[in-house]
Design an enzyme around this catalytic site. Structure first.
Site, PDB file in Angstrom:
ATOM      1  CD  GLU A   1     -15.181  26.773 -27.270  1.00  0.00           C
ATOM      2  OE1 GLU A   1     -16.160  27.171 -26.606  1.00  0.00           O
ATOM      3  OE2 GLU A   1     -14.964  25.569 -27.495  1.00  0.00           O
TER       4      GLU A   1
ATOM      5  CB  ALA B   1     -14.929  25.688 -39.844  1.00  0.00           C
TER       6      ALA B   1
ATOM      7  CD  GLU C   1      -5.639  38.915 -23.798  1.00  0.00           C
ATOM      8  OE1 GLU C   1      -4.629  38.860 -23.070  1.00  0.00           O
ATOM      9  OE2 GLU C   1      -6.127  37.901 -24.354  1.00  0.00           O
TER      10      GLU C   1
END
Length: 384
Positions: A363, A124, A367
């Protein structure tokens, strides 16, 4: 494939391929419809050593190298991308984080359960207003006696509902920016950690993606992962390995797309012959195969560097960037070769297309990968 594999790596790849195609693949479409979390499959994979693959044998893991892991994950993604993303986050990020930063007690407590599939991990980091810039996260952790009290909201958390333990990052000293972020091990069922919402998604439907809300969530001091202020380091270190996992998933799904396209075009006849005989189709197929092989080698190169103990951050980003963008193109071509049937759930191509779409996003977006690569080439941009 020219990449030289050891006998053990080939054995692991073959075992993963057999399991994926005999167990995962036949029921993947059903899970896509029902959104059922693949818990039983994960337990079976734990028995085969695919859960906690890189965890040392002393903690019940397979003690495999990263190349073996990437090979196995590609095969799992071929069979079921939803299962693969759960396995990837669990292995690449959660097990890796506990192995690298956990205390002896934390390793002994968590890793044996994580390697069996009994306890699947979630990570998280992302928040509603902090995605590509995790240093701007707002979740806080305040020390209160022998506990840390966590408050805040985490967004788009893979396996957030079904995880046995969630690694949570939170700001414990705002003045230190990214050096004031810590990581905590929060067991599922801890009072104050609530699954507020499950996302309805385009793809990967058998992998739950949750919003987690923390309201005065108390965890003991013993649950801090690493030292106070190392949470950003934990995240960035483990995300490098996670990017190898996304590249491996991309290769697996793209390979499935190519196989589906070849099978369909060999049997689909137009103008008196199989459409696989037309040059336009054949050249597209050749381009797909080249792209897949290039992505595979980039992935295995990054995995090999990690196994050798060398720096691999740039190579992991290159592999993730190229492979995740490659699978978008390959999945799109597979749909096109199926014609109208590709738009139908009767064939697997449309599910692969939906499942693959997120690979350029999670993940670390494409960019962000380009930013990582260019910064490693040129250094960070100069502010004038």
């Amino acid at each position: 494939m020219a990449f030289a594999l050891t006998e053990e790596q080939v054995m692991i790849q073959t075992m993963a391929r057999d399991f994926a195609r005999e167990v995962l693949l036949p029921t993947a479409a059903e899970r896509d419809c029902t959104h059922e979390f693949p818990r039983e499959n994960l337990l079976q994979m734990g028995e085969l050593g695919f859960i906690g693959m890189m965890v040392p044998e002393q903690y019940g893991g397979a003690g495999a190298d990263t190349v073996s892991y990437a090979l196995a994950l590609s095969e799992i993604a071929y069979g079921c991308a939803s299962t693969a993303v759960v396995v990837s986050v669990h292995n690449s990020i959660c097990c890796e984080a506990v192995m690298r930063f956990g205390s002896a007690e934390q390793k002994q407590h968590w890793l044996p359960r994580m390697t069996t599939g009994e306890c699947i991990g979630a990570f998280a980091l992302t928040e509603p207003n902090a995605g590509s810039d995790p240093s701007s996260q707002r979740t806080t952790a305040v020390q209160d006696g022998d506990d840390w009290v966590i408050n805040g909201t985490k967004q788009f958390i893979t396996t957030g509902q079904n995880a046995g333990v969630v690694i949570v990052t939170a700001v414990n000293d705002k003045s230190k920016r990214h050096r004031g972020i810590s990581a905590f091990l929060v067991p599922q069922g801890t009072p104050g950690m609530v699954v507020a919402r499950l996302e309805e998604k385009l793809g990967l439907k058998a992998s739950d993606t949750a919003q987690l809300v923390f309201e005065d969530c108390r965890v003991p001091k013993a649950n801090i992962l690493g030292k106070p202020g190392e949470g950003f380091k934990v995240a960035m270190t483990c995300l490098d390995g996670g990017r190898i996992g996304i590249a491996a998933q991309s290769v697996g799904v793209a390979t499935a797309c190519l196989d589906e396209a070849m099978e369909f075009t060999k049997t689909r006849e137009q103008f008196g012959r199989a459409i696989s005989d037309f040059q336009g189709i054949r050249w597209k197929m050749a381009d797909m195969a080249v792209q897949i092989e290039a992505a595979r080698l980039l992935c295995l190169n990054a995995a090999s560097l990690k196994d050798l103990g060398k720096r691999y951050s740039t190579e992991a980003s290159m592999a993730k960037l190229f492979a995740s963008e490659m699978v978008q193109q390959v999945a799109g071509q597979a749909i096109q070769m199926h014609g109208g049937y590709g738009f139908s759930t009767e064939y697997r191509a449309e599910r692969h297309y939906r499942d693959a779409r997120v690979f350029t996003i999670y993940e670390g977006t494409s960019e962000i990968q380009r930013t990582v690569i260019s910064n490693n080439l040129l250094g960070p941009p100069q502010v004038r």
